[in-house]
Scaffold this motif. Structure first.
Motif, PDB file in Angstrom:
ATOM      1  N   VAL A   1       0.846  -1.197   0.000  1.00 49.55           N
ATOM      2  CA  VAL A   1       0.000   0.000   0.000  1.00 49.55           C
ATOM      3  C   VAL A   1       0.880   1.246   0.000  1.00 49.55           C
ATOM      4  N   ALA A   2       1.935   1.249   0.809  1.00 46.08           N
ATOM      5  CA  ALA A   2       2.839   2.407   0.865  1.00 46.08           C
ATOM      6  C   ALA A   2       3.531   2.631  -0.469  1.00 46.08           C
ATOM      7  N   LEU A   3       3.969   1.556  -1.126  1.00 46.81           N
ATOM      8  CA  LEU A   3       4.626   1.684  -2.429  1.00 46.81           C
ATOM      9  C   LEU A   3       3.690   2.344  -3.435  1.00 46.81           C
ATOM     10  N   HIS A   4       2.448   1.902  -3.469  1.00 48.00           N
ATOM     11  CA  HIS A   4       1.510   2.461  -4.437  1.00 48.00           C
ATOM     12  C   HIS A   4       1.157   3.914  -4.110  1.00 48.00           C
ATOM     13  N   LYS A   5       0.998   4.228  -2.838  1.00 49.86           N
ATOM     14  CA  LYS A   5       0.733   5.623  -2.463  1.00 49.86           C
ATOM     15  C   LYS A   5       1.900   6.523  -2.852  1.00 49.86           C
ATOM     16  N   LYS A   6       3.101   5.999  -2.784  1.00 52.68           N
ATOM     17  CA  LYS A   6       4.294   6.753  -3.184  1.00 52.68           C
ATOM     18  C   LYS A   6       4.186   7.202  -4.635  1.00 52.68           C
TER      19      LYS A   6
END
Length: 199
Positions: A130-135
């Protein structure tokens, strides 16, 4: 320092790519498959996906350390400008910036193709994904609650969405990744494969 490269995948990479993917099937809920996939079937997946979309591998001294690709989101013609993205990293190469490097290249290629929107569907909880995609600017747009059963429990799927361009007017035809100008592909891949985290 190790030599790193991002390049387009080929069918010759299938066995090495599948060796990365299989543990995700057998040991995690990242993949919703239950059992191993025959290599010929996996090659057919690569063949089918790469007929339209980019599939990238990240290599370290020639070894494939991770891969990412876009694929068909939905079949109806009105969805032609959408795709879904996936990224998988070999267990010994996590948290080294490889997923970020692959997605940097993948999304530039998708935009060059004329695609408009990229979706990611993630079994949650998965804070890293999720963090990777939000980045990369993905937004959470909904959850399929208790939609899949694996490893003794019902699983939720988070849907995330990223727009590559403004959705105004009639879109042009999507260019197959294999038909993108070689100079443009080389520029994207070479610019991103330089200065990634040292392995």
């Amino acid at each position: 320092m190790s030599k790193t490269e991002i390049r387009m995948a080929t069918l010759d990479d299938a066995e090495e790519i599948y060796a990365i993917y299989e543990p995700y099937i057998l040991n995690t809920v990242v993949s919703f498959e239950y059992t191993t996939v025959p290599l010929e079937n996996f090659k057919e997946r690569i063949r089918k996906i790469t007929s339209t979309y980019p599939w990238l591998v990240y290599t370290v001294d020639g070894e494939i350390a991770g891969y990412a690709y876009c694929s068909l989101y939905r079949e109806r013609a009105a969805y032609n400008w959408d795709c879904e993205c996936s990224v998988y990293i070999k267990d010994t190469y996590h948290k080294k910036g490889i997923g970020t490097a692959l997605y940097n290249a993948l999304f530039q290629l998708a935009k060059a193709q004329g695609l408009y929107t990229i979706y990611s569907v993630i079994c949650v909880p998965n804070t890293g994904s999720v963090a990777l995609h939000k980045k990369f600017g993905f937004k959470e747009i909904g959850i399929y609650e208790k939609t899949a059963y694996k490893f003794g429990a019902w699983r939720d799927l988070l849907v995330m969405e990223k727009h590559l361009r403004e959705t105004q007017g009639e879109p042009g035809a999507v260019i197959k990744s294999s038909e993108l100008p070689k100079e443009e592909v080389d520029r994207i891949l070479q610019n991103i494969s330089v200065d990634v985290i040292a392995i």
